[in-house]
Design a protein around this motif. Structure first.
Motif, PDB file in Angstrom:
ATOM      1  N   LEU A  48      -3.948  -5.221   0.048  1.00 31.93           N
ATOM      2  CA  LEU A  48      -4.821  -5.338  -1.121  1.00 31.93           C
ATOM      3  C   LEU A  48      -6.217  -4.788  -0.822  1.00 31.93           C
ATOM      4  N   LEU A  49      -6.750  -5.117   0.346  1.00 40.11           N
ATOM      5  CA  LEU A  49      -8.091  -4.659   0.698  1.00 40.11           C
ATOM      6  C   LEU A  49      -8.109  -3.157   0.974  1.00 40.11           C
ATOM      7  N   ILE A  50      -7.060  -2.639   1.597  1.00 38.78           N
ATOM      8  CA  ILE A  50      -6.987  -1.196   1.835  1.00 38.78           C
ATOM      9  C   ILE A  50      -6.925  -0.431   0.519  1.00 38.78           C
ATOM     10  N   LEU A  51      -6.233  -1.002  -0.468  1.00 38.52           N
ATOM     11  CA  LEU A  51      -6.131  -0.353  -1.777  1.00 38.52           C
ATOM     12  C   LEU A  51      -7.439  -0.405  -2.559  1.00 38.52           C
ATOM     13  N   GLY A  52      -8.404  -1.131  -2.018  1.00 41.32           N
ATOM     14  CA  GLY A  52      -9.694  -1.196  -2.678  1.00 41.32           C
ATOM     15  C   GLY A  52      -9.780  -2.214  -3.791  1.00 41.32           C
ATOM     16  N   VAL A  53      -8.868  -3.168  -3.814  1.00 41.56           N
ATOM     17  CA  VAL A  53      -8.925  -4.239  -4.816  1.00 41.56           C
ATOM     18  C   VAL A  53     -10.200  -5.049  -4.585  1.00 41.56           C
ATOM     19  N   ALA A  54     -10.888  -5.379  -5.642  1.00 41.46           N
ATOM     20  CA  ALA A  54     -12.147  -6.111  -5.529  1.00 41.46           C
ATOM     21  C   ALA A  54     -11.950  -7.407  -4.749  1.00 41.46           C
ATOM     22  N   GLU A  55     -12.937  -7.737  -3.912  1.00 43.09           N
ATOM     23  CA  GLU A  55     -12.821  -8.905  -3.051  1.00 43.09           C
ATOM     24  C   GLU A  55     -12.566 -10.174  -3.846  1.00 43.09           C
ATOM     25  N   ARG A  56     -13.245 -10.331  -4.975  1.00 44.25           N
ATOM     26  CA  ARG A  56     -13.056 -11.526  -5.796  1.00 44.25           C
ATOM     27  C   ARG A  56     -11.625 -11.606  -6.306  1.00 44.25           C
ATOM     28  N   ALA A  57     -11.031 -10.466  -6.665  1.00 43.00           N
ATOM     29  CA  ALA A  57      -9.651 -10.455  -7.144  1.00 43.00           C
ATOM     30  C   ALA A  57      -8.686 -10.792  -6.005  1.00 43.00           C
ATOM     31  N   VAL A  58      -8.965 -10.272  -4.812  1.00 45.87           N
ATOM     32  CA  VAL A  58      -8.127 -10.576  -3.655  1.00 45.87           C
ATOM     33  C   VAL A  58      -8.173 -12.073  -3.361  1.00 45.87           C
ATOM     34  N   MET A  59      -9.355 -12.665  -3.454  1.00 45.58           N
ATOM     35  CA  MET A  59      -9.490 -14.098  -3.229  1.00 45.58           C
ATOM     36  C   MET A  59      -8.627 -14.881  -4.212  1.00 45.58           C
ATOM     37  N   ILE A  79      -5.868 -13.853  -5.789  1.00 45.00           N
ATOM     38  CA  ILE A  79      -4.448 -13.654  -5.518  1.00 45.00           C
ATOM     39  C   ILE A  79      -4.007 -14.457  -4.302  1.00 45.00           C
ATOM     40  N   MET A  80      -4.840 -14.448  -3.259  1.00 44.14           N
ATOM     41  CA  MET A  80      -4.468 -15.110  -2.015  1.00 44.14           C
ATOM     42  C   MET A  80      -4.727 -16.612  -2.026  1.00 44.14           C
ATOM     43  N   GLY A  81      -5.507 -17.085  -2.993  1.00 44.98           N
ATOM     44  CA  GLY A  81      -5.808 -18.513  -3.044  1.00 44.98           C
ATOM     45  C   GLY A  81      -6.880 -18.933  -2.068  1.00 44.98           C
ATOM     46  N   TRP A  82      -7.807 -18.010  -1.747  1.00 43.99           N
ATOM     47  CA  TRP A  82      -8.914 -18.326  -0.845  1.00 43.99           C
ATOM     48  C   TRP A  82     -10.047 -18.966  -1.629  1.00 43.99           C
ATOM     49  N   SER A  83     -10.669 -19.969  -1.057  1.00 41.03           N
ATOM     50  CA  SER A  83     -11.734 -20.674  -1.760  1.00 41.03           C
ATOM     51  C   SER A  83     -13.113 -20.085  -1.492  1.00 41.03           C
ATOM     52  N   ASN A  84     -13.249 -19.239  -0.448  1.00 43.24           N
ATOM     53  CA  ASN A  84     -14.542 -18.613  -0.180  1.00 43.24           C
ATOM     54  C   ASN A  84     -14.346 -17.225   0.412  1.00 43.24           C
ATOM     55  N   SER A  85     -15.396 -16.430   0.398  1.00 45.60           N
ATOM     56  CA  SER A  85     -15.319 -15.040   0.826  1.00 45.60           C
ATOM     57  C   SER A  85     -15.204 -14.880   2.335  1.00 45.60           C
ATOM     58  N   ALA A  86     -15.374 -15.965   3.083  1.00 41.83           N
ATOM     59  CA  ALA A  86     -15.292 -15.862   4.542  1.00 41.83           C
ATOM     60  C   ALA A  86     -13.907 -15.398   4.974  1.00 41.83           C
ATOM     61  N   MET A  87     -12.867 -15.803   4.232  1.00 39.50           N
ATOM     62  CA  MET A  87     -11.518 -15.380   4.584  1.00 39.50           C
ATOM     63  C   MET A  87     -11.364 -13.874   4.426  1.00 39.50           C
ATOM     64  N   ALA A  88     -11.909 -13.318   3.345  1.00 45.93           N
ATOM     65  CA  ALA A  88     -11.823 -11.870   3.143  1.00 45.93           C
ATOM     66  C   ALA A  88     -12.559 -11.131   4.244  1.00 45.93           C
ATOM     67  N   ALA A  89     -13.690 -11.679   4.676  1.00 43.66           N
ATOM     68  CA  ALA A  89     -14.475 -11.034   5.725  1.00 43.66           C
ATOM     69  C   ALA A  89     -13.686 -10.947   7.028  1.00 43.66           C
TER      70      ALA A  89
END
Length: 227
Positions: free
Chosen positions: A171-182, A184-194
């Motif tokens: 998802l991140l390689i495809l350039g999906v926005a970080e908020r959208a990835v969060m 989809i993945m069920g992450w509660s904060n942006s630290a996981m995306a980082a």
């Protein structure tokens, strides 16, 4: 990823692995899905609960001689099959790729046939992924099947949770926005995306090097200048 999906063809509950690799659901989330959570016409899936590992106690009137309750012939469950998601972020709706919708429709037809075959033995729990008699899939059985699929596909041994990592990275390689990835993945904060950024950057560099190698590793003779 593609090799693993090819290896699932013809196996029971093969759509379960397509869900894991394309949507990044946790094991408990995937095994806790019911058909009522899926709208194939709208192409959406809602995560509401997670499958829990079974726990048992002895149910025998006289000692059966087994040390653990799970080995008792008359064992009784002491834990519910599922539990509601622990966080607001965990409860989420996800859009389904058309290819996954098609796989789930095929999976539903196969499960309907199993229901007919099982007849009165069928347990109607509405599970999206079920045993041949309709019961919930044991997480250990699910884990063992993952390991078998890795060997069948000729891939290195890996954790079941690696399927979730794969989905997030794609998802991140495809350039999906970080908020959208969060979402989809069920992450509660942006630290996981980082935590995934270093991996996606590494993959992007690898792709760039492959492209560069294809174009420039075997240069031909310098062209002669125009007269």
């Amino acid at each position: 990823m593609q090799r693993l999906l090819v290896a699932t063809r013809g196996r029971r509950n093969s759509a379960r692995w397509a869900v894991a690799l394309s949507l990044g659901l946790r094991q408990g989330e995937a095994l806790g899905l019911r058909w009522s959570d899926v709208d194939l016409d709208a192409g959406t899936l809602t995560v509401r609960r997670g499958r829990q590992r079974p726990r048992w106690e002895h149910g025998c009137r006289s000692p059966c001689g087994r040390k653990h309750g799970g080995h008792c012939p008359d064992r009784r469950p002491i834990r519910a099959d599922t539990a509601e998601t622990k966080s607001r972020a965990g409860r989420r709706s996800i859009g389904l790729p058309d290819e996954l919708v098609a796989l789930l429709r095929k999976h539903r037809d196969e499960q309907d046939q199993e229901r007919v075959t099982a007849a009165q033995l069928w347990e109607d729990g509405d599970w999206l992924f079920a045993t041949p008699t309709g019961g919930p899939v044991n997480p250990r059985t699910d884990y063992d099947e993952w390991k078998r699929l890795l060997k069948l596909a000729g891939l290195r041994d890996g954790r079941l949770h690696d399927a979730r990592h794969t989905a997030a990275t794609v998802l991140l390689i495809l350039g999906v926005a970080e908020r959208a990835v969060m979402g989809i993945m069920g992450w509660s904060n942006s630290a996981m995306a980082a935590r995934y950024q270093h991996l996606t950057n590494q993959v992007r560099r690898d792709i760039a090097q492959r492209v560069g190698g294809l174009l420039w590793d075997n240069p031909t003779e310098d062209p002669k200048p125009d007269p």
